[in-house]
Design a protein around this motif. Structure first.
Motif, PDB file in Angstrom:
ATOM      1  N   PRO A   1      -1.738   7.419   8.257  1.00  0.00           N
ATOM      2  CA  PRO A   1      -1.384   7.603   6.846  1.00  0.00           C
ATOM      3  C   PRO A   1       0.090   7.995   6.776  1.00  0.00           C
ATOM      4  O   PRO A   1       0.499   8.948   7.430  1.00  0.00           O
ATOM      5  N   PHE A   2       0.884   7.227   6.059  1.00  0.00           N
ATOM      6  CA  PHE A   2       2.315   7.539   6.011  1.00  0.00           C
ATOM      7  C   PHE A   2       2.799   7.556   4.571  1.00  0.00           C
ATOM      8  O   PHE A   2       2.242   6.896   3.702  1.00  0.00           O
ATOM      9  N   ILE A   3       3.852   8.327   4.359  1.00  0.00           N
ATOM     10  CA  ILE A   3       4.453   8.405   3.031  1.00  0.00           C
ATOM     11  C   ILE A   3       5.513   7.325   2.922  1.00  0.00           C
ATOM     12  O   ILE A   3       6.458   7.278   3.719  1.00  0.00           O
TER      13      ILE A   3
ATOM     14  N   LEU B   1      -5.339  12.493   7.327  1.00  0.00           N
ATOM     15  CA  LEU B   1      -4.468  13.092   6.308  1.00  0.00           C
ATOM     16  C   LEU B   1      -5.072  14.405   5.821  1.00  0.00           C
ATOM     17  O   LEU B   1      -4.381  15.426   5.738  1.00  0.00           O
TER      18      LEU B   1
ATOM     19  N   PHE C   1       4.598   7.697  -1.971  1.00  0.00           N
ATOM     20  CA  PHE C   1       3.124   7.730  -1.918  1.00  0.00           C
ATOM     21  C   PHE C   1       2.648   7.617  -0.472  1.00  0.00           C
ATOM     22  O   PHE C   1       3.341   7.057   0.372  1.00  0.00           O
ATOM     23  N   ILE C   2       1.467   8.161  -0.240  1.00  0.00           N
ATOM     24  CA  ILE C   2       0.867   8.078   1.090  1.00  0.00           C
ATOM     25  C   ILE C   2       0.040   6.807   1.161  1.00  0.00           C
ATOM     26  O   ILE C   2      -0.875   6.605   0.361  1.00  0.00           O
ATOM     27  N   ASP C   3       0.389   5.960   2.109  1.00  0.00           N
ATOM     28  CA  ASP C   3      -0.288   4.680   2.270  1.00  0.00           C
ATOM     29  C   ASP C   3      -1.485   4.877   3.208  1.00  0.00           C
ATOM     30  O   ASP C   3      -1.307   5.287   4.355  1.00  0.00           O
ATOM     31  N   LEU C   4      -2.673   4.586   2.716  1.00  0.00           N
ATOM     32  CA  LEU C   4      -3.885   4.739   3.528  1.00  0.00           C
ATOM     33  C   LEU C   4      -4.353   3.400   4.097  1.00  0.00           C
ATOM     34  O   LEU C   4      -5.461   3.281   4.603  1.00  0.00           O
ATOM     35  N   HIS C   5      -3.519   2.388   3.971  1.00  0.00           N
ATOM     36  CA  HIS C   5      -3.776   1.096   4.612  1.00  0.00           C
ATOM     37  C   HIS C   5      -4.951   0.334   4.014  1.00  0.00           C
ATOM     38  O   HIS C   5      -5.589  -0.462   4.701  1.00  0.00           O
TER      39      HIS C   5
ATOM     40  N   ASP D   1     -10.686   6.488   7.788  1.00  0.00           N
ATOM     41  CA  ASP D   1     -10.097   7.112   8.983  1.00  0.00           C
ATOM     42  C   ASP D   1      -8.694   7.647   8.696  1.00  0.00           C
ATOM     43  O   ASP D   1      -8.330   8.742   9.130  1.00  0.00           O
ATOM     44  N   ASN D   2      -7.897   6.859   7.984  1.00  0.00           N
ATOM     45  CA  ASN D   2      -6.555   7.331   7.622  1.00  0.00           C
ATOM     46  C   ASN D   2      -6.629   8.531   6.687  1.00  0.00           C
ATOM     47  O   ASN D   2      -5.865   9.488   6.825  1.00  0.00           O
TER      48      ASN D   2
END
Lengths: 384, 384
Positions: A121-123, B152, B122-126, B147-148
């Motif tokens: 998870p990335f910003i 987090l 924003f946090i990308d959770l894919h 999972d992401n």
């Protein structure tokens, strides 16, 4: 070059104003930090001979994503194995992971601009991967990255007593030299390198080439007479980043400026973080009071670079704290060679170690971090 | 339907186990929370007549991004103006912003899967935007999103005393009905709606159609005899989400399960959050002890839905706390109509209000949130 370094104790060494050093050493005791790792890719990092971050230039795109995957999972998804050279020299992210595990500090990942995204998870800060500063193409949208980073910093500053901001970006010391030069600082021969022999003249050639490009671009636009002054872009720092910087720089500067009004920030890295300090100085001077650079012994005592000499030009009050690692007696050759000046720093390794030591009130120390590092390395080292 | 509602005081009402209610009411006093808003888009939300979130079905893709832009900036970038109907009825995000401003609570945004990305960090959770559950196509990769989100949640749980998790996703009550049905709960006529007249039979038709599709898909694969039981997917919750859910659901469940081992979590929303409670029950029952649903009076007292009736089936210990709004005497008609059951909840409005009231030890109350709301609405309302 002579180095004015204070030995704080067996775990920490420092440079800079003694009052500021003491103020930060006291502040971090028993505090709760948040670690945020900012990653980026650039074409600059792929110039042959610029970076040790990856076995060949193209692989440098994968190293930052692999680094943060390793921090979260202890293994990587974008590459097989972990970032480690064929000789068994690992990413400094192993040091970071050791300190994070010991301190149980929370980790967030921010993407400033990459070609290869990490499976964590990335910003997203809405940046794009950087160009080649040799052509005067650093970052397409530094202002947008900065604005997103700043509001992120404002929000996360409500969550912790302090931030530690690290980076993973190949070629980052070259873009650090670029940014410092564009901002009018004397940084030649002062930025460090992940290679044992700092390719100083290659870096200068790249930066000089880029500087000429952006100067002539600027000249044709502005028609001002004052174009030969060294601080040409000091009043237009986003233009400096756009021409000679990398996407990580406005991201880290933005988070720091957003957070620094409320809490202290450890800029965790070597001369790249000195360059960001210069950028912050150009954007919002007042925030400098909240900043300390956290790095490694290998950076602070490096004979081929001079982080203190850069920082002093910006503001002599800014202290540099360094984790006093000694890998010479570690079990594995892949780790021992750090003492020869290879890698030196990265992924926030030094700053997160300093933070873990102080915030644990020395329950975590260099010895414990190095022991943990050996354990982690044992599991991932190439089989003989 | 009869409602068993406790009046806590003039600001809060509640339903559920009295011991659990008291435990959470006491816990949140003077604590520091973190608000995270999870957004998503689905094709389900574009089925005509399903959602009030957007003037026409295609605009629903823009509403979640606009909501979180509004939370950060007080204005939107993906749309002109703010999410407000031509009649002047605003997004519940205005309530959320009022509470956030009063409480100074930090905000993070997570993207579970969208077509339109917000111009905020924003946090990308894919995840990817969801499909149409009428065709049995809910979410392509629920496990990856989960999972992401979980890692987090583990990390941000180290930063705050508790989390508040809100959502913005059009058509979310229909996918809530889908998920609950796929997990074997009796939810027909129990999920709420953003429309004053809940399109119950349309929702049921959509869910039944999707359920048949995924049952027959499953039957042809597994050849098991046991396919007619109502809890068909209770042991395979990701299959339930994949077929009849939306991307926000595994995101919120993941963050909650990651964080809930360490700190309490307020699931801020209406019957959508009841569905997520069911998902959590299927994935990691123990975490239910950490969960409270935070919502609005309009949800808890709604005659056309029954959130308590859903939650009781999952675990009667889970309390529901609701902000006891009364918009009937507010200055503006666009706000007064909330009392007629339009909108009711969204963007975490109820939960963040409950959190702000309790954590401020009632220094913030319903009256103050409503006054702030009037001030914000004054600035953005359509000119007469």
């Amino acid at each position: 070059m002579p180095k004015k370094i204070s030995i704080i104790n067996q775990d920490l060494i420092a440079a800079g104003d003694p009052g500021s050093i003491k103020r930060f050493l006291d502040f971090f005791l028993n505090k709760k930090g948040l670690f945020i790792c900012v990653i980026g890719n650039t074409e600059t990092g792929k110039i042959p001979g610029i970076s040790a971050a990856g076995a060949n230039p193209e692989i440098t795109d994968y190293t930052p994503a692999a680094d943060v995957e390793f921090l979260y999972y202890g293994s990587c998804k974008v590459i097989d194995g972990v970032p480690i050279t064929p000789e068994g020299i690992p990413t400094p992210g192993l040091i970071t992971k050791s300190a994070l595990e010991l301190s149980d500090m929370p980790l967030l990942v921010a993407v400033a601009g990459v070609n290869i995204f990490p499976n964590v998870p990335f910003i997203d800060l809405h940046g794009k991967a950087g160009g080649n500063i040799r052509a005067g193409s650093g970052v397409e949208n530094p202002r947008e990255i900065f604005d997103n980073a700043k509001i992120l910093g404002e929000n996360i500053s409500k969550l912790a007593d302090y931030l530690v901001i690290g980076e993973s970006i190949a070629g980052g010391t070259t873009t650090a030299l670029g940014l410092l030069t564009a901002l009018g600082y004397e940084a030649k021969g002062k930025v460090s390198s992940s290679l044992p022999d700092n390719p100083i003249s290659l870096k200068e050639e790249v930066v000089n080439s880029g500087l000429e490009k952006i100067k002539s671009k600027n000249k044709s636009k502005s028609k001002s007479k004052d174009e030969s002054t060294p601080d040409l872009f000091r009043n237009d720092p986003f233009k400096a980043v756009a021409g000679l910087g990398d996407p990580m720089q406005p991201a880290v500067a933005g988070i720091t400026i957003g957070a620094g009004k409320r809490i202290p920030v450890i800029l965790a890295g070597g001369t790249q973080m000195a360059a960001i300090t210069a950028l912050i100085n150009a954007l919002d001077k007042k925030v400098l009071d909240s900043i300390v650079i956290g790095t490694t012994k290998w950076i602070l005592t490096d004979e081929q670079s001079d982080i203190a000499g850069i920082v002093t030009q910006i503001n002599p009050k800014i202290p540099i704290l360094a984790a006093n690692f000694d890998f010479s007696k570690l079990k594995y050759n892949g780790l021992q060679v750090y003492e020869k000046g290879i890698v030196k720093e990265g992924v926030g390794a030094g700053g997160i170690s300093v933070a873990s030591i102080l915030s644990s009130n020395y329950k975590i120390n260099i010895n414990k971090i190095q022991k943990r590092l050996e354990n982690i390395y044992e599991k991932i080292k190439p089989s003989a």
